[in-house]
Structures are given as structure tokens and as C-alpha cells.
Design an enzyme around this catalytic site. Structure first.
Site, PDB file in Angstrom:
ATOM      1  N   HIS A   1       6.454   0.169  -8.894  1.00  0.00           N
ATOM      2  CA  HIS A   1       6.389  -1.086  -8.081  1.00  0.00           C
ATOM      3  C   HIS A   1       5.396  -1.609  -7.574  1.00  0.00           C
ATOM      4  O   HIS A   1       4.447  -1.258  -7.149  1.00  0.00           O
ATOM      5  CB  HIS A   1       7.520  -0.835  -7.200  1.00  0.00           C
ATOM      6  CG  HIS A   1       6.989   0.359  -5.753  1.00  0.00           C
ATOM      7  ND1 HIS A   1       6.413  -0.428  -4.840  1.00  0.00           N
ATOM      8  CD2 HIS A   1       7.057   1.646  -5.577  1.00  0.00           C
ATOM      9  CE1 HIS A   1       6.172   0.359  -4.158  1.00  0.00           C
ATOM     10  NE2 HIS A   1       6.863   1.663  -4.414  1.00  0.00           N
TER      11      HIS A   1
ATOM     12  N   GLU B   1       3.638  -4.166  -4.698  1.00  0.00           N
ATOM     13  CA  GLU B   1       2.811  -4.261  -3.342  1.00  0.00           C
ATOM     14  C   GLU B   1       4.175  -4.354  -2.595  1.00  0.00           C
ATOM     15  O   GLU B   1       4.656  -5.111  -2.928  1.00  0.00           O
ATOM     16  CB  GLU B   1       2.019  -5.008  -3.042  1.00  0.00           C
ATOM     17  CG  GLU B   1       1.760  -4.539  -1.214  1.00  0.00           C
ATOM     18  CD  GLU B   1       0.504  -5.285  -0.446  1.00  0.00           C
ATOM     19  OE1 GLU B   1      -0.912  -4.932  -0.641  1.00  0.00           O
ATOM     20  OE2 GLU B   1       0.995  -6.537  -0.526  1.00  0.00           O
ATOM     21  N   SER B   2       4.977  -3.625  -1.557  1.00  0.00           N
ATOM     22  CA  SER B   2       6.045  -3.571  -0.395  1.00  0.00           C
ATOM     23  C   SER B   2       4.929  -3.750   0.637  1.00  0.00           C
ATOM     24  O   SER B   2       4.484  -3.580   0.913  1.00  0.00           O
ATOM     25  CB  SER B   2       6.955  -1.934  -0.375  1.00  0.00           C
ATOM     26  OG  SER B   2       6.164  -1.634   0.121  1.00  0.00           O
ATOM     27  N   LEU B   3       6.115  -3.956   1.484  1.00  0.00           N
ATOM     28  CA  LEU B   3       5.908  -5.044   3.024  1.00  0.00           C
ATOM     29  C   LEU B   3       5.393  -3.558   3.494  1.00  0.00           C
ATOM     30  O   LEU B   3       4.543  -4.225   4.721  1.00  0.00           O
ATOM     31  CB  LEU B   3       6.978  -5.623   3.050  1.00  0.00           C
ATOM     32  CG  LEU B   3       7.893  -6.847   3.095  1.00  0.00           C
ATOM     33  CD1 LEU B   3       8.987  -7.039   3.290  1.00  0.00           C
ATOM     34  CD2 LEU B   3       7.031  -7.702   3.630  1.00  0.00           C
TER      35      LEU B   3
ATOM     36  N   GLY C   1       8.294   5.755   1.450  1.00  0.00           N
ATOM     37  CA  GLY C   1       9.490   6.548   1.403  1.00  0.00           C
ATOM     38  C   GLY C   1      10.631   6.162   0.276  1.00  0.00           C
ATOM     39  O   GLY C   1      10.909   5.757  -0.138  1.00  0.00           O
TER      40      GLY C   1
ATOM     41  N   ARG D   1      12.517  -2.826  -3.407  1.00  0.00           N
ATOM     42  CA  ARG D   1      11.038  -2.762  -4.484  1.00  0.00           C
ATOM     43  C   ARG D   1      11.006  -2.239  -6.312  1.00  0.00           C
ATOM     44  O   ARG D   1      10.566  -3.178  -7.313  1.00  0.00           O
ATOM     45  CB  ARG D   1      10.013  -1.931  -3.600  1.00  0.00           C
ATOM     46  CG  ARG D   1       9.892  -0.841  -3.732  1.00  0.00           C
ATOM     47  CD  ARG D   1       9.340   0.061  -2.382  1.00  0.00           C
ATOM     48  NE  ARG D   1       8.931   1.359  -2.850  1.00  0.00           N
ATOM     49  CZ  ARG D   1      10.303   2.336  -1.527  1.00  0.00           C
ATOM     50  NH1 ARG D   1      10.763   1.275  -0.516  1.00  0.00           N
ATOM     51  NH2 ARG D   1       9.762   3.630  -1.632  1.00  0.00           N
TER      52      ARG D   1
ATOM     53  N   GLU E   1      11.601   7.581  -4.399  1.00  0.00           N
ATOM     54  CA  GLU E   1      10.256   7.920  -3.996  1.00  0.00           C
ATOM     55  C   GLU E   1      10.493   9.081  -3.236  1.00  0.00           C
ATOM     56  O   GLU E   1      11.915   9.485  -2.393  1.00  0.00           O
ATOM     57  CB  GLU E   1       9.739   6.547  -2.763  1.00  0.00           C
ATOM     58  CG  GLU E   1       8.155   6.925  -2.610  1.00  0.00           C
ATOM     59  CD  GLU E   1       7.577   7.407  -3.150  1.00  0.00           C
ATOM     60  OE1 GLU E   1       7.602   8.504  -4.442  1.00  0.00           O
ATOM     61  OE2 GLU E   1       6.724   6.886  -3.763  1.00  0.00           O
TER      62      GLU E   1
ATOM     63  N   MET F   1      10.877  11.530   0.137  1.00  0.00           N
ATOM     64  CA  MET F   1      11.811  11.247   1.003  1.00  0.00           C
ATOM     65  C   MET F   1      10.647  11.706   2.352  1.00  0.00           C
ATOM     66  O   MET F   1      10.118  13.453   2.182  1.00  0.00           O
ATOM     67  CB  MET F   1      12.602  12.016   1.248  1.00  0.00           C
ATOM     68  CG  MET F   1      13.810  11.240   2.371  1.00  0.00           C
ATOM     69  SD  MET F   1      13.005  11.743   3.641  1.00  0.00           S
ATOM     70  CE  MET F   1      14.354  13.540   4.347  1.00  0.00           C
TER      71      MET F   1
ATOM     72  N   LYS G   1       0.163   5.231   9.049  1.00  0.00           N
ATOM     73  CA  LYS G   1      -0.386   6.202   8.612  1.00  0.00           C
ATOM     74  C   LYS G   1      -1.859   6.851   9.474  1.00  0.00           C
ATOM     75  O   LYS G   1      -1.849   8.082   9.498  1.00  0.00           O
ATOM     76  CB  LYS G   1      -0.816   6.165   6.950  1.00  0.00           C
ATOM     77  CG  LYS G   1       0.056   5.822   5.905  1.00  0.00           C
ATOM     78  CD  LYS G   1      -0.243   5.332   4.429  1.00  0.00           C
ATOM     79  CE  LYS G   1       0.781   4.945   3.292  1.00  0.00           C
ATOM     80  NZ  LYS G   1       0.997   5.243   2.417  1.00  0.00           N
TER      81      LYS G   1
ATOM     82  N   ARG H   1       0.968  14.804   2.476  1.00  0.00           N
ATOM     83  CA  ARG H   1       0.717  13.288   1.434  1.00  0.00           C
ATOM     84  C   ARG H   1       0.244  14.076   0.426  1.00  0.00           C
ATOM     85  O   ARG H   1       1.217  13.739  -0.669  1.00  0.00           O
ATOM     86  CB  ARG H   1      -0.006  12.418   1.973  1.00  0.00           C
ATOM     87  CG  ARG H   1       0.477  11.984   3.263  1.00  0.00           C
ATOM     88  CD  ARG H   1      -0.385  10.336   3.976  1.00  0.00           C
ATOM     89  NE  ARG H   1      -0.847   9.658   2.374  1.00  0.00           N
ATOM     90  CZ  ARG H   1      -1.299   8.657   2.018  1.00  0.00           C
ATOM     91  NH1 ARG H   1      -2.448   8.442   3.226  1.00  0.00           N
ATOM     92  NH2 ARG H   1      -1.265   7.566   1.703  1.00  0.00           N
ATOM     93  N   ARG H   2      -0.982  15.543  -0.035  1.00  0.00           N
ATOM     94  CA  ARG H   2      -1.146  15.293  -1.244  1.00  0.00           C
ATOM     95  C   ARG H   2      -1.147  16.623  -1.328  1.00  0.00           C
ATOM     96  O   ARG H   2      -1.328  17.049  -2.298  1.00  0.00           O
ATOM     97  CB  ARG H   2      -2.423  15.098  -0.983  1.00  0.00           C
ATOM     98  CG  ARG H   2      -2.987  13.715  -1.004  1.00  0.00           C
ATOM     99  CD  ARG H   2      -2.142  12.802  -1.995  1.00  0.00           C
ATOM    100  NE  ARG H   2      -2.858  11.722  -1.999  1.00  0.00           N
ATOM    101  CZ  ARG H   2      -2.381  10.393  -2.986  1.00  0.00           C
ATOM    102  NH1 ARG H   2      -1.412  10.643  -3.510  1.00  0.00           N
ATOM    103  NH2 ARG H   2      -2.574   8.855  -3.085  1.00  0.00           N
TER     104      ARG H   2
ATOM    105  N   HIS I   1       8.425   4.594  -8.541  1.00  0.00           N
ATOM    106  CA  HIS I   1       7.532   4.724  -6.935  1.00  0.00           C
ATOM    107  C   HIS I   1       6.635   6.312  -7.491  1.00  0.00           C
ATOM    108  O   HIS I   1       6.363   6.620  -8.854  1.00  0.00           O
ATOM    109  CB  HIS I   1       8.307   5.338  -6.310  1.00  0.00           C
ATOM    110  CG  HIS I   1       9.682   4.419  -6.027  1.00  0.00           C
ATOM    111  ND1 HIS I   1       9.663   3.661  -5.073  1.00  0.00           N
ATOM    112  CD2 HIS I   1      10.555   4.292  -6.502  1.00  0.00           C
ATOM    113  CE1 HIS I   1      10.343   3.462  -5.188  1.00  0.00           C
ATOM    114  NE2 HIS I   1      11.758   3.951  -6.043  1.00  0.00           N
TER     115      HIS I   1
END
Length: 356
Positions: free
Chosen positions: A111, A113-115, A124, A160, A214, A216, A225, A241-242, A284
Site C-alpha cells: 500500500h 504511504e499511510s498517515l 500494524g 490503506r 499487516e 499485528m 518509533k 521489528r526485524r 502490507h
């Protein structure tokens, strides 16, 4: 051959995903781990006013490389094949598509870019819309795939991803209208019914499902972040995250996300590719990384370093049970689109001829 590779009979103990409430098995593809669902003996049916799929697959055909043909799949839709972009196929199955060596396009789009992307917040499963930039990215993605056939669209249940799919299709030269299927209950089916056969033929079914959502992020959702890294330490946040199998507090790991996303891909989307349908998935970063892990046979270490840019389409060609990555289509006005196959080039030529 499923997910670009043959199945090995070696199986681990079932792994339970608390967010699914079901168990899955970990299988090994070419000696590399790939999270795949336990679908042995399963049978599923999905139907709507202008789209119906019946799936029945045997335990042996799913989990072993045998000479037996899988059980048939029936796909009824007002959709097209790559070889004939404006014909209607009423019945397909694994064996038929194998004999015809149908070529199907699979388009993956993260998707726009989201807000909350813009605000640098963990998003998430929170349902956040696109920014103005995200809208522009979705439209640009549509221009890149405007000459590639699309018969079916799958998105997550989040706005999104749905906005990205819808905006992208406004740029498609086929000019078919994407319509979200509502199959939640009898009222939804009745109230969204289409009564014109001609209108159905000019429509593309859009199927939404939370299993493409995406990952959760649990108690990180809504947090900044940078501030979270300062509070818990960069190493801890990076691990959440990774890493592949370490979830954030009360959230999903990438492994858990992959269990549901790959299960849905294999059970719902892959049968349509076998039937010769051209599919676009708007989803996502983590749900798409999970699917790409299966398609490209990536290890758990390789997938955590895979980055997907927002609004950039990725094209695969599915043919004879194999997935071949063709890269990202460039602008529609450029003649030498390296992602094209000969069949896709013919499809574009057909579109050019119809525009005159």
C-alpha cells in the site's frame, strides 16, 4: 508444484498461532524452512453473485511430490486469461491449465504511504488511510501495471490496502470496474447483487480478508518509533521489528504473520493462478514479505532483510507450476518494459488496437 517448489515430506510438530486459534505445520522446501499451513484433507468454498470457487485437495497432493493430479478447482468468473484478455472462462482446473501451459500474472503491491507512516508511528493492524503522497503512489502504481491483465484482486481488510488497489485500477487501460465482494451474510449478498450480466463482465471482483493484514504489533501500535527506541533501547526495538520469530509484547512475529498469509495465499489465491487467472494482491510489508518468502524460497534470515517500498508493484509470472520474478514494471509510456513476457506484450498490443 506449490509456492515455486516441491514439497518434502519432512514435517515438524505443529506450531500454534494464538491469533489464528489454529495449528499449522512447518514444512521444508529445498532444505529451507517455509511456513505453510496444515491443509490436509481440507475443502473450501467461496461464492458470491459473480464469483465462485470450489476447492478440494487431497492430503497426498498437498504434502508430497506424487504423480497424482490434485482434485479439480472450478472457477466461474467474468474474468480473462493472458492469452485472450477479453474472453470469459467458465471452467478451469489444475489439469486443464497444466495441459494448456497457461501463463498467469501475479502482481504484488504494498500500500501507499499511510498517515501513521508519515507520523513515524507503529501502525500494524490499526486501520489508517493513505496520505496525499500515498494516494499519488497508488495512482503511479496503477500506471505501471496499466498494460498488465488483472482478473481478480485480493486485499487485506484494512482501508490503506483497499484504497491502493482501487486507485491503481483507475489507471488501467482495460477500464473494468473493481467491485468489493460482500459475502458476510445473506443481507450483504442480496443488497450488493448485480443484475446486469453485461455490467458483471465489465467488473473485477475484489476479495478482502484479514489474513492479508499487516503484522499485528501488539502494545507497540500507536507508539512513535523513535520514542519507543529511546525508551526500550534500539537493540530491543530492532529485535521486535526485524527478527523472524520474536514478537513484540502481545503482538505477532513475522513467523506468525507468515502462517496466516501463506495459508491464505495457497488456499485461496494460488488455485486461481492455476486456473489461468491474473491476480493482483494489494497488502502490507510483512504479509507480502511472507508470500515472497514462499515464492522465492527465502530463508528466515533472508526474508528479514527484504525491503518493499510503498506503492511499487512487483510482477511474477506463474507458468507450469513455477513462479518467475519479472521485476517491477516501469512507466507505461516506455516501450521496452523488461518485465513483459511475449504473452503480456501481445496483451498490450491488443489494448493498443482497441484504443484506435
Amino acid at each position: 508444484m506449490v509456492c515455486g517448489s516441491s514439497w518434502n515430506s519432512r514435517m515438524d510438530a505443529a506450531v500454534c498461532n494464538p491469533f489464528l486459534g489454529t495449528s499449522s505445520s512447518r514444512c521444508y522446501v529445498s532444505s529451507r524452512p517455509c511456513v505453510c499451513p496444515d491443509l490436509r484433507g481440507s475443502s473450501m468454498r467461496l461464492s458470491s453473485e459473480f464469483f465462485k470457487v470450489e476447492i478440494g485437495r487431497s492430503e497426498r497432493s498437498l504434502f508430497q511430490s506424487s504423480g497424482k493430479k490434485p482434485s479439480p478447482i472450478i472457477a466461474l468468473a467474468s474474468q480473462t486469461s493472458v492469452s485472450d484478455p477479453f474472453s470469459t472462462s467458465s471452467k478451469n482446473n489444475y489439469s486443464d491449465s497444466s495441459k494448456k501451459s497457461n501463463e498467469a500474472a501475479l502482481i504484488l503491491i504494498r500500500h501507499g504511504e499511510s498517515l501513521w507512516n508519515e507520523k513515524n508511528l507503529f501502525t500494524g493492524s490499526v486501520d489508517v488511510p493513505l496520505t496525499k503522497k500515498g494516494v499519488e503512489e497508488a495512482i503511479e502504481a496503477g500506471k505501471r501495471i496499466s498494460n498488465i491483465p488483472v482478473d481478480m484482486i485480493y486485499t487485506s481488510s484494512l482501508i490503506r490496502a483497499q484504497m491502493t488497489a482501487m486507485l491503481a485500477m483507475t489507471q488501467h487501460r482495460q477500464r473494468k470496474v473493481p467491485i468489493i465482494l460482500h459475502d458476510e451474510n445473506e443481507r450483504a449478498r442480496t443488497w450488493s447483487r448485480i443484475y446486469s450480466e453485461e455490467t458483471k463482465k465489465q467488473s473485477i471482483p475484489v476479495i478482502t480478508d484479514w489474513q492479508l493484514n499487516e503484522r499485528m504489533y501488539g502494545e507497540l501500535q500507536g507508539l512513535n518509533k523513535q520514542e519507543t527506541a529511546e525508551r526500550y533501547g534500539k537493540e530491543q526495538v530492532h529485535e521486535w521489528r526485524r527478527s523472524y520469530d520474536i514478537p513484540p509484547p502481545n503482538g505477532e512475529s513475522l513467523e506468525m504473520c507468515a502462517q496466516r498469509a501463506v495459508m491464505y495465499f495457497r488456499n485461496e489465491i494460488e488455485p486461481q493462478l492455476f486456473a489461468g487467472k491474473n491476480v493482483m494482491i494489494a497488502a502490507h510489508g510483512n504479509s507480502l514479505r511472507s508470500i515472497i518468502m514462499c515464492l522465492d524460497k527465502l530463508t528466515s534470515q533472508e526474508v528479514i532483510s527484504l525491503e518493499l517500498s510503498t506503492g511499487i508493484p512487483l510482477l511474477y509470472i506463474f507458468k507450469e507450476g513455477r513462479y518467475v520474478r519479472r521485476g517491477s514494471p516501469v512507466g507505461p509510456t516506455e516501450a521496452g518494459v523488461y518485465a513483459y513476457t511475449r504473452t503480456l506484450a501481445q496483451y498490450r498490443q491488443n489494448l493498443d488496437e482497441m484504443s484506435y
